[in-house]
Write a protein that holds these residues in place. Structure first.
Motif, short mmCIF file in Angstrom:
data_model
loop_
_atom_site.label_atom_id
_atom_site.label_comp_id
_atom_site.label_asym_id
_atom_site.label_seq_id
_atom_site.Cartn_x
_atom_site.Cartn_y
_atom_site.Cartn_z
N PHE A 1 30.39 43.13 50.19
CA PHE A 1 29.88 42.29 49.10
C PHE A 1 31.01 41.82 48.20
O PHE A 1 31.98 42.55 47.96
N LEU A 2 30.83 40.60 47.69
CA LEU A 2 31.72 40.05 46.67
C LEU A 2 30.84 39.32 45.67
O LEU A 2 30.09 38.41 46.04
N MET A 3 30.92 39.75 44.42
CA MET A 3 30.14 39.10 43.36
C MET A 3 31.06 38.24 42.53
O MET A 3 32.21 38.61 42.27
N ALA A 4 30.56 37.09 42.13
CA ALA A 4 31.35 36.13 41.37
C ALA A 4 30.43 35.38 40.41
O ALA A 4 29.21 35.35 40.59
N PRO A 5 31.02 34.75 39.40
CA PRO A 5 30.19 33.97 38.48
C PRO A 5 29.64 32.71 39.15
O PRO A 5 29.96 32.40 40.30
N SER A 6 28.88 31.96 38.41
CA SER A 6 28.28 30.72 38.90
C SER A 6 29.34 29.76 39.43
O SER A 6 30.47 29.72 38.95
N LEU A 7 28.97 28.99 40.43
CA LEU A 7 29.89 27.99 40.97
C LEU A 7 30.32 26.99 39.91
O LEU A 7 31.37 26.37 40.02
N LEU A 8 29.53 26.85 38.85
CA LEU A 8 29.89 25.96 37.74
C LEU A 8 31.23 26.36 37.11
O LEU A 8 31.95 25.51 36.59
N GLN A 9 31.55 27.63 37.14
CA GLN A 9 32.79 28.14 36.53
C GLN A 9 34.04 27.57 37.20
O GLN A 9 35.12 27.60 36.62
N TYR A 10 33.90 27.07 38.42
CA TYR A 10 35.05 26.63 39.19
C TYR A 10 35.25 25.11 39.13
O TYR A 10 36.21 24.60 39.70
N TYR A 11 34.36 24.41 38.47
CA TYR A 11 34.46 22.96 38.40
C TYR A 11 35.65 22.55 37.53
O TYR A 11 35.91 23.15 36.50
N GLY A 12 36.33 21.50 37.94
CA GLY A 12 37.37 20.90 37.11
C GLY A 12 38.72 21.55 37.26
O GLY A 12 38.93 22.44 38.10
N ASP A 13 39.64 21.10 36.44
CA ASP A 13 41.02 21.56 36.49
C ASP A 13 41.48 22.21 35.19
O ASP A 13 42.67 22.28 34.91
N SER A 14 40.53 22.68 34.39
CA SER A 14 40.90 23.35 33.14
C SER A 14 41.61 24.66 33.47
O SER A 14 41.53 25.17 34.59
N GLY A 15 42.28 25.21 32.49
CA GLY A 15 42.97 26.50 32.68
C GLY A 15 42.00 27.60 33.07
O GLY A 15 42.30 28.42 33.94
N ASP A 16 40.82 27.61 32.44
CA ASP A 16 39.81 28.64 32.77
C ASP A 16 39.32 28.49 34.20
O ASP A 16 39.18 29.47 34.92
N ALA A 17 39.07 27.25 34.62
CA ALA A 17 38.59 27.01 35.99
C ALA A 17 39.66 27.43 37.00
O ALA A 17 39.35 28.05 38.02
N LYS A 18 40.90 27.11 36.71
CA LYS A 18 41.99 27.48 37.63
C LYS A 18 42.13 28.99 37.73
O LYS A 18 42.36 29.54 38.80
N LYS B 1 39.31 30.27 39.88
CA LYS B 1 39.57 29.93 41.28
C LYS B 1 40.59 30.88 41.88
O LYS B 1 40.46 31.31 43.04
N THR B 2 41.61 31.23 41.10
CA THR B 2 42.64 32.16 41.58
C THR B 2 42.03 33.54 41.84
O THR B 2 42.30 34.15 42.89
N LYS B 3 41.22 34.02 40.92
CA LYS B 3 40.58 35.32 41.10
C LYS B 3 39.69 35.32 42.35
O LYS B 3 39.70 36.27 43.13
N LEU B 4 38.93 34.24 42.52
CA LEU B 4 38.06 34.13 43.69
C LEU B 4 38.89 34.12 44.97
O LEU B 4 38.57 34.82 45.93
#
Length: 183
Positions: free
Chosen positions: A150-167, A170-173
């Motif tokens: 199993f791998l749990m992750a936040p909503s796919l919405l968290q990965y949208y865009g190129d903001s620092g938080d999204a990046k 994406k790196t953690k995922l």
């Protein structure tokens, strides 16, 4: 005063029950229709009756992806685009996985295990408790249980865009996916 759910929520909650839609008369300005649900069912299992094909993909490599997207049949367009890209990076495609939208077709892990026999299960914005798993782990931690990883992750919405938080997300995922799929 009682609160009323938006019409699209009611329609998604009770797709196989009678829904009466009151429309505005021709002489009045057009307003949003009001849905009235007749004889709502009591909850005793899945949120919706599952059709024969209740997941997106072909489950070719027994990888189940659980998402929670109430306004989509399986995934909205942006989520599908992102998921397709990360699957490609893992040398996978939609034919290799089964994507289940828990907001539409609630299933516990026992049912998923019996019907789809997953070797890996990714949960995006779906808690372990929602699918009746007996554990909880932090996001991005790979966990073994019942012959499945199993791998749990936040909503796919968290990965949208190129903001620092999204990046960062994406790196953690990506780090977790590399561990999960031995990349």
């Amino acid at each position: 005063m009682p609160k009323q759910l938006p019409d699209f929520v009611l329609a998604n909650l009770f797709p196989s029950n009678l829904v009466i839609v009151e429309s505005a008369e021709k002489t009045k300005p057009i307003s949003a229709p009001k849905a009235v649900v007749i004889d709502p069912p009591t909850y005793s299992g899945p949120a919706k009756e599952r059709p024969e094909k209740w997941y997106l993909g072909n489950n070719g490599k027994n990888i189940v992806i659980l998402v929670h997207e109430p306004e989509a049949a399986f995934l909205n367009e942006e989520s599908l685009d992102f998921l397709t890209k990360i699957l490609g990076a893992c040398k996978l495609n939609l034919g290799d996985v089964a994507v289940i939208n828990i907001a539409r077709y609630l299933a516990n892990f026992g049912e998923i295990k019996q019907e789809l026999n997953p070797s890996s299960c990714l949960l995006f914005n779906v808690s372990a408790a929602t699918v009746k798993l007996p554990f909880t782990v932090p996001n991005y931690q790979v966990q073994q249980y019942g012959g499945c990883t199993f791998l749990m992750a936040p909503s796919l919405l968290q990965y949208y865009g190129d903001s620092g938080d999204a990046k960062l997300e994406k790196t953690k995922l990506w780090v977790s996916l590399k561990s999960l799929f031995n990349l």
